[in-house]
Structures are given as C-alpha cells and as structure tokens.
Scaffold this active site. Structure first.
Site: not given
Length: 405
Positions: A225, A264, A343, A346, A369, A379
């Site tokens: 990220r 996150k 992103h 990614r 994740h 993704y």
C-alpha cells in the site's frame, strides 16, 4: 357527574384531548421519563378540513393511534424524535477510539448532514424515499457513487442502533444504491505485461522521472500500500533474509500534518519477500541516499523516500508523480497508457501472482488482506487472455499426465 369537554363543533373530546383558542387540537400524555409531552393537529379526525391558510396534516386521533401503537410495541416515543444528526453522533460516541482518517471521515459526513435538510429531520419521519432523495442530492452535488455508498452504509448502521433501542421499526437506508443511482465507479486499472514494461522503460529513460524508476519498480514488485511504502524506514529492510517488515504506515492530514498509524488490520502486519528486482532496487535507493537532515515522525526516522524538503513522500506525492508520468508518456506515444495510480501498481502485483497460480492464502498474506474474499474477488482481475492461458496450461498438464501414464 362532570360535563364532557367538547370542541367548537360540539364533538365530545376524549381523555387527554383538548382544543386551543386558535382552533388547534392538543393531546397531552406522560412519557416514560414522567415528563409531559404534547401532540398537535388542526384536525380532530381524518375527515376534518384544515382551516383556511393552514397546511394539511394528520388528524389528532390518527396521531394518538400511532402513539399508542408505539407505546404498545415498546417504541421509545422520545428517542424517535431525535434528529438524524443526533443519531449519527450517538453511533459515533459508542465507538470513540478510531483511527484519525476514520475520525476525519465521520466529521465530513456530519458536516454534510448538518447542511442537508435530512439532518434535522426526526428519525421516525425519515422514509426510504427520503433516504433515496438524499442519495440523489449527494450525486447532484458532485459526490462519487462509492463515496455516497460508504456514507449510506454508515447511516444504515446508525439506524440499526435506533432499531435496537426501539426508537424506530424499520431502516430507511436499507436499499440498494444501484437501484437509485448509476454506478459510475471507474474500474480499477490493472496493467498488462506490455503496459508494465513500457511504463518502466519510459520512467527509466526519462530525465524527469528516472529518479522515480526504483520507486515504481518496488511498488510493482512488492504490492505494498502506498501508505506502507511511504512509511518505510531503513530498519524495515532485512537484506540478509530478503524481506520487508511492515508494521506501520505513514499518513498526512491537512489539519495535523504527518502521523504514523498501525496497519489497517492485524493482517497488515507482515513480512513481504523481496524478489531479485525489488532487492536490487532497494540497494540502489540506499546507495543514492543523501546525508540530509532526517526528520522524525511519531518516533520513526530514517525514511527511505523523501521529497525536496526532506520530508517523507505520501500518497498525494505519488499520485501527482504518476499522473505527470502517464501524461508525458501519452504525449509522445501512440499506444496510450491508462490512468495509473500507486494503487494500480498494487492491483497489478496481486493480479499477476493470482494469474500465475499462487496459493490464495499465500497471496492474502503478502497483500495483508483481512479476509480471503478480498484477495480473490476484489483485487484479482481475470481477463479473457488470462482465462485462455490458464485453460491451455491445465490442458497441457492433463496431456502430460496421460503420456506419463
């Protein structure tokens, strides 16, 4: 025997009912807190006409019937009168310890509600049609579909609290946004192998963007990220074991400036392997570092990627850089590159390994994740070419198995 009270038309008024001098009807009752409450209407029954110049309304006895039904069903007749803004504030108060960016998002939504007519409405008066009209107004005011959907989800959660607290019976935000608005969300960009090669080749050769070549390469080969990438410090690199330790991210807020956050989710704390290209790129980054004054942010220093002011780069820096790079490439080349963000790199990383057949749980770990569904469905972008290649690969393996047998 006491005389029954009557209205100005001679009709007998029931217990709690009365009529004011201006002709408006009134019903008085005591709430669950022992406090007197009042209900008003210009009509006693539904067939009455409102006085000239007055807005039509529900009759007093219809309101009394609704009130008595609420009381019978255990509905909080006081709580249901809180405004949408008050309900949203109540929801936020139940989970006060959140990340700074979550706190900022809450503030944005509260500001929106305060400016919108729905924010001051009592929650018992908000119907699904009102919530849908709010979504349409948001779209007309320029908010993106996904932003509206996120805000709708927050308000839907707020109403679930109201339902649990017996303030309302139904959730007006329990609807599919796509039934109201067209989803104009731009599909996430995944670079083809050819586009990836052209992007890297152009960046490497260009006088302006050659200094960003290794940054782009590392993002493509690690899948980090951008907040994790920007927060990388020298101690995070383990060259002996060829891995990158991820346990924090760097963010910047317009009000408070730079700050460090944990990943996150718990799954965000991980060790990302360095493939050879990433290993060599990191080596070049360290070799080209200048002995400038190092800044410290929340106890972290020795950041790898700095801007001209010797502050670590953040998402906005890389978004601007990628936008300029793609614009310049497209100016001089007929085969245009799509809109690319950090992103996108990614997404490309994840898609490449998914299409190569990497074990989904291993890919989930590398991506950080929280659940496997995100890895598989969000993704990993399958294409006709990748599907065809996979079918050919499996058929070839079957043929080889038959030959061996």
């Amino acid at each position: 025997m006491s005389e029954k009270r009557r209205d100005n038309r001679g009709r007998i008024l029931k217990t709690g009912e009365s009529q004011r001098k201006d002709g408006r009807y009134l019903y008085k009752y005591i709430d669950s807190f022992g406090e007197p409450q009042f209900v008003y209407s210009w009509k006693l029954v539904a067939t009455d006409r409102v006085p000239a110049g007055k807005r039509d309304c529900i009759s007093l006895r219809e309101k009394i019937a609704e009130l008595q039904k609420d009381i019978h069903d255990g509905i909080d007749v006081v709580g249901k009168k809180m405004t949408l803004c008050q309900l949203y504030a109540k929801q936020n108060a139940q989970r006060p310890k959140v990340r700074k960016n979550t706190e900022t998002g809450r503030k944005y939504l509260m500001d929106i509600l305060k400016k919108d007519k729905l924010g001051v409405r009592s929650i018992d008066s908000i119907k699904p049609s009102d919530a849908k009209e709010w979504a349409i107004r948001m779209s007309e005011n320029g908010y993106a579909y996904q932003t509206i959907n996120n805000y709708k989800r927050s308000l839907k959660a707020s109403f679930y609290i109201a339902i649990q607290d017996d303030c309302v019976r139904k959730n007006p935000f329990d609807f599919q946004l796509k039934a109201v608005l067209d989803d104009d969300t731009v599909p996430k960009t995944v670079l083809t192998e050819e586009q990836e090669e052209k992007l890297l080749a152009f960046a490497k050769a260009d006088k302006t963007y050659s200094k960003n070549y290794d940054e782009i390469l590392i993002l493509l080969k690690t899948g980090l990220r951008i907040s994790e990438f920007g927060g990388l410090t020298l101690p995070d690199l383990d060259f002996e074991n060829r891995l990158v330790n991820i346990d924090h991210q760097l963010l910047r807020d317009t009000e408070i400036g730079y700050y460090i956050e944990t990943p996150k989710t718990k799954s965000g704390e991980r060790q990302v392997p360095m493939v050879e290209e990433a290993y060599q790129a990191f080596k070049r980054v360290l070799a080209n570092r200048k002995n400038d004054k190092r800044v410290e942010i929340d106890g972290y220093s020795d950041f790898l990627f700095l801007n001209r002011k010797n502050y670590p780069k953040v998402a906005s820096d890389y978004n601007g850089m990628m936008k300029g790079l793609v614009k310049k490439y497209n100016k001089y080349n007929e085969d245009k590159l799509p809109h690319i963000t950090p992103h996108s790199l990614r997404h490309t990383f994840c898609t490449n390994y998914a299409n190569a057949g990497m074990n989904p749980k291993a890919l989930q770990y590398i991506m950080g994740h929280a659940n496997i569904a995100m890895t598989l469905n969000y993704y990993a972008h399958a294409t006709f070419d990748s599907a065809m290649a996979e079918m050919k690969r499996l058929n070839k393996e079957k043929q080889q198995e038959r030959l061996v047998a």
